[in-house]
Enzyme design. Sequence first.
Site, short mmCIF file in Angstrom:
data_model
loop_
_atom_site.label_atom_id
_atom_site.label_comp_id
_atom_site.label_asym_id
_atom_site.label_seq_id
_atom_site.Cartn_x
_atom_site.Cartn_y
_atom_site.Cartn_z
N GLY A 134 47.61 117.72 -25.01
CA GLY A 134 47.75 117.19 -23.91
C GLY A 134 49.21 117.03 -22.69
O GLY A 134 48.66 117.83 -22.47
N ASN A 135 48.54 115.66 -22.29
CA ASN A 135 49.75 115.71 -21.33
C ASN A 135 50.65 114.39 -20.76
O ASN A 135 50.31 113.57 -21.68
CB ASN A 135 48.92 116.08 -19.77
CG ASN A 135 47.85 115.07 -19.45
OD1 ASN A 135 48.22 113.52 -19.58
ND2 ASN A 135 47.17 115.02 -19.34
N GLY A 136 51.24 114.72 -20.14
CA GLY A 136 52.09 113.21 -20.24
C GLY A 136 52.69 112.00 -19.24
O GLY A 136 52.74 111.49 -19.01
#
Length: 413
Positions: free
Chosen positions: A212-214
């Site tokens: 995922g990412n932030g």
Amino acid sequence: MVLKGKNIVLAVSGGIAAYKVVQVARDLTKEGAEVHVLMSEAATRFVTPLTFQTLTQQKVHTQIWEGWTKEEQGHISLPGHADLILLAPATANTMAKLAHGLADDLISTAYLATPATTPFMVVPAMEHLMFVHPATQQNIQTLRDRGVIVLDPKYGEHATGATGLGRMPEPTEIVAAVRLVLGQRQGDLRGKRVVVTAGGTQEPIDPVRFIGNGSSGQMGYALAQQALERGAKVTLISGPVKLEPPYGCEFVSVRTTREMEAAVNLALEANPPTDVLIMAAAVADFRPLRPSEQKIKKEKDKPTPVIELELNPDILLGLKGRPGLENLLRVGFAAETNDLALNAEKKLKDKDLDLIVANEAISSIGQPDNEVTLIERGGLTQQLARKPKRAVATAILDKVLELLEKKHVMNNA
Ligand code: CTP
């Protein structure tokens, strides 16, 4: 924004939820609306007129017989000048009067004196047995049939301790509903259909882990919220984030890139056609080729697992040249760590976009504010100073409106 300079009549009838409507009066006033409060006699037993008067800085009216000056002719002139009338809380008794056209107090008289074109919004709040009673339900139906906007109450605990349907929605939701109704009548994007994607997508490695990412979703949610307030019909397609969907949008929750792609395609197939697609989501470009069905264990003497990746579809690229989407205005984002303008312009061209919002990835993803450059098809560039994402959303939608108008002129030339 949509509330600035608006004239709102806030009619308060006598229920315990009146104390929460104090916050509604405060929020509407804070957002720049001029709020004129009318109170039923019963309402003044729960909250004093002075409370509303202090917060709104306007005279509060409580008596039909109070003797109006020529300028303020009361129950007739106030609704006549209003952009919206809000009745909150609406008791069973007051709604019954409105449904039957009685005019024996300030609020029921004001209702009859409201021009047919002025939105009248009602927020019922009462004990659940009173709310579900056929008499109350019939009165609500009568009001709805007449075009009155009746908000649905919530299920939950009442002041008496009983639980059931009939709780008033929270003040923030009531104010959001007011913004929405005003936006739909007066907003500069009214009638437009806008699809916004937000948040980051997640690709499972095993049942508990993912790539995922932030992305926090703040940018996309701010865009969806403001498009709604400016009158657009909004579909918000979101990856997993910790934000509440804005009141009044069509909300689609997704996890993976392929789910987001399917949701975007479905939204774009709907009729009437979508006018604007804003891809604010931070989409995962790769996914594990073989996600494990069981949690991957760390096992002594076994090599550390290697996760092989495969490419995800590019959602925007997949729309390029698709028949039927000739009139769709496409807005993309470019999150870059280097060569911002160069990379953004390349994406604009490759993905056939009308506008790209270029930002530096590390200082923008997950942050409350953002510094962006807007690059139009053809290269016209506008650099914006760092500002809260809400203000960035305003600037992007101003540009979207300008481009929609240009497109309209070109299509009609
Ligand atoms: N995008 C998309 N589908 C993808 C990846 C990105 O539709 N699989 C969209 C994003 O929502 C954004 C734009 O394309 O509006 C650019 O996304 P970005 O992540 O900046 O660039 P990529 O095209 O993924 O290229 P790279 O990661 O190589 O910079």
